[in-house]
Design a protein around this motif. Structure first.
Motif, PDB file in Angstrom:
ATOM      1  N   ALA A  30      94.574  21.682  19.473  1.00 46.62           N
ATOM      2  CA  ALA A  30      93.645  22.804  19.354  1.00 46.62           C
ATOM      3  C   ALA A  30      94.090  23.794  18.285  1.00 46.62           C
ATOM      4  CB  ALA A  30      93.519  23.514  20.708  1.00 46.62           C
ATOM      5  N   HIS A  31      95.370  24.108  18.257  1.00 44.89           N
ATOM      6  CA  HIS A  31      95.874  25.067  17.272  1.00 44.89           C
ATOM      7  C   HIS A  31      95.813  24.504  15.853  1.00 44.89           C
ATOM      8  CE1 HIS A  31      98.433  26.796  20.794  1.00 44.89           C
ATOM      9  NE2 HIS A  31      97.180  27.180  20.847  1.00 44.89           N
ATOM     10  N   LEU A  32      96.145  23.223  15.720  1.00 41.75           N
ATOM     11  CA  LEU A  32      96.134  22.621  14.384  1.00 41.75           C
ATOM     12  C   LEU A  32      94.719  22.518  13.828  1.00 41.75           C
ATOM     13  CD1 LEU A  32      98.781  19.771  14.840  1.00 41.75           C
ATOM     14  CD2 LEU A  32      99.089  22.061  13.870  1.00 41.75           C
ATOM     15  N   ARG A  33      93.735  22.400  14.708  1.00 41.65           N
ATOM     16  CA  ARG A  33      92.348  22.245  14.269  1.00 41.65           C
ATOM     17  C   ARG A  33      91.637  23.571  14.064  1.00 41.65           C
ATOM     18  NH1 ARG A  33      90.558  16.855  17.581  1.00 41.65           N
ATOM     19  NH2 ARG A  33      90.585  15.532  15.738  1.00 41.65           N
ATOM     20  N   GLU A  34      92.238  24.635  14.507  1.00 44.99           N
ATOM     21  CA  GLU A  34      91.606  25.939  14.339  1.00 44.99           C
ATOM     22  C   GLU A  34      91.462  26.241  12.849  1.00 44.99           C
ATOM     23  OE1 GLU A  34      92.195  30.511  15.990  1.00 44.99           O
ATOM     24  OE2 GLU A  34      93.934  29.188  15.770  1.00 44.99           O
ATOM     25  N   PRO A  35      90.277  26.588  12.374  1.00 46.03           N
ATOM     26  CA  PRO A  35      90.080  26.881  10.945  1.00 46.03           C
ATOM     27  C   PRO A  35      91.061  27.936  10.449  1.00 46.03           C
ATOM     28  CG  PRO A  35      87.970  26.727  12.064  1.00 46.03           C
ATOM     29  CD  PRO A  35      89.015  26.670  13.140  1.00 46.03           C
ATOM     30  N   GLY A  36      91.755  27.619   9.340  1.00 45.45           N
ATOM     31  CA  GLY A  36      92.708  28.550   8.770  1.00 45.45           C
ATOM     32  C   GLY A  36      94.080  28.516   9.411  1.00 45.45           C
ATOM     33  N   ASN A  37      94.273  27.637  10.380  1.00 42.22           N
ATOM     34  CA  ASN A  37      95.554  27.575  11.080  1.00 42.22           C
ATOM     35  C   ASN A  37      96.322  26.338  10.616  1.00 42.22           C
ATOM     36  OD1 ASN A  37      97.691  27.836  12.889  1.00 42.22           O
ATOM     37  ND2 ASN A  37      96.386  28.265  14.635  1.00 42.22           N
ATOM     38  N   GLY A  38      96.711  25.480  11.541  1.00 42.28           N
ATOM     39  CA  GLY A  38      97.439  24.264  11.184  1.00 42.28           C
ATOM     40  C   GLY A  38      98.941  24.409  11.207  1.00 42.28           C
ATOM     41  N   ARG A  39      99.455  25.608  11.557  1.00 45.99           N
ATOM     42  CA  ARG A  39     100.906  25.829  11.560  1.00 45.99           C
ATOM     43  C   ARG A  39     101.578  25.063  12.695  1.00 45.99           C
ATOM     44  NH1 ARG A  39     100.913  31.903  12.739  1.00 45.99           N
ATOM     45  NH2 ARG A  39      99.323  31.090  14.170  1.00 45.99           N
ATOM     46  N   ILE A  40     102.730  24.487  12.399  1.00 49.53           N
ATOM     47  CA  ILE A  40     103.460  23.739  13.413  1.00 49.53           C
ATOM     48  C   ILE A  40     104.954  23.716  13.051  1.00 49.53           C
ATOM     49  CG2 ILE A  40     103.079  21.522  12.247  1.00 49.53           C
ATOM     50  CD1 ILE A  40     102.951  20.211  15.039  1.00 49.53           C
ATOM     51  N   THR A  41     105.783  23.766  14.077  1.00 48.77           N
ATOM     52  CA  THR A  41     107.233  23.663  13.891  1.00 48.77           C
ATOM     53  C   THR A  41     107.784  22.635  14.863  1.00 48.77           C
ATOM     54  OG1 THR A  41     107.447  25.978  13.207  1.00 48.77           O
ATOM     55  CG2 THR A  41     109.441  24.873  13.976  1.00 48.77           C
TER      56      THR A  41
END
Length: 287
Positions: free
Chosen positions: A68-79
């Motif tokens: 869900a977070h990766l697909r949010e427009p303008g997001n995609g942040r991951i560690t």
């Protein structure tokens, strides 16, 4: 002291691949959204493509926050974070942008065909790395690895078998026309629809996998799940519990001896005080 790199140092790639687990952290853009951190612990689920890209097989769980977070427009942040629990202490973080390829898509099938895909696999998450950080890890305790738990894969295999049984019993051929095959109300796709369609903040998570025209088929047991490995895991768990009981019993026994010694010392000290008090009183009377 921590160090930062623009890509994974070549000498750390084998170390990453040797770790038994890692953590994934993502967050929504909203300031009041929930930050998510999830442990990933299945051997072989992470794949290092090169110094700036990795991907992992995302397994079915009770939620689907990362997608869900990766697909949010303008997001995609991951560690992704790795930590050494034995040998030389080390913590390593991979900072990047993530892309979700759901079950049933060509990008997913390219990485996880039927002969490779494990039970419950719902997506392949690709991480393009722009920064790598290492730190000492001195504060991480030492642990002994025993075994991976087979319960997640066993559970998912059971759900998938229900979907295949329903499809086989119905004799449905709609999948050939691109329509979703019939599924069980207690199967894997039903579980996805119930638990994995949205994040806890209401963001869309899985979208195509629950309604894909592909029936979940996984590779046969490879020693990481199934009855044989389940028995092995239970035996290991029993062994650990027995060791814990033995250590606890030894601790209690040791504590009992120490208590006896302490009681003797307290008693001797008390008697000494009593004798001293009597002596002082007698001395006072004489005086």
């Amino acid at each position: 002291m921590g160090k930062f790199y623009e890509s994974i140092p070549p000498n750390l790639i084998k170390w990453i691949e040797a770790q038994q687990m890692f953590w994934v952290a993502t967050a929504p853009l909203s300031g009041d959204g929930h930050v998510n951190v999830s442990p990933k612990g299945l051997r072989g689920s992470l794949h290092v493509v090169d110094e700036n890209q990795v991907w992992y097989e995302d397994m079915t769980g009770s939620g689907s926050e990362a997608a869900a977070h990766l697909r949010e427009p303008g997001n995609g942040r991951i560690t992704l974070m790795f930590s050494a629990f034995d040998s030389t202490p080390r913590i390593l973080r991979l900072f990047g942008q993530g892309t979700v390829h759901e079950f049933g898509t060509p990008e997913y099938e390219e990485r996880l065909p039927q002969g490779v895909r494990r039970p419950g696999s719902r997506s392949a998450i690709v991480v393009d790395i722009h920064k790598v950080g290492t730190s000492c890890g001195f504060g991480v305790p030492l642990y002994n690895f025993i075994a991976h738990r087979p319960m997640l894969l066993d559970f998912a295999a059971m759900l998938e078998s229900r979907d295949r049984e329903v499809e086989t019993a119905s004799g449905d051929t709609s999948a050939d026309a691109g329509s979703p095959p019939p599924t069980s109300d207690k199967g894997l796709k039903a579980y996805w629809r119930k638990e994995n369609m949205k994040s806890i903040d209401g963001l869309p998570a899985l979208t195509s996998a629950p309604v894909s025209s592909v029936t979940p088929i996984h590779a046969p047991p490879d020693g990481s799940w199934g009855k044989k490995d389940k028995d092995k895991s239970m035996a290991a768990s029993t062994s650990v519990k027995q060791e814990q009981v033995a250590v606890k019993s030894a601790g209690i026994a040791g504590s009992g001896l120490n208590n006896q010694e302490v009681m003797r010392l307290v008693l001797a000290f008390s008697m000494g005080l009593a004798v001293a008090a009597v002596y002082v009183q007698l001395a006072g009377v004489v005086c």
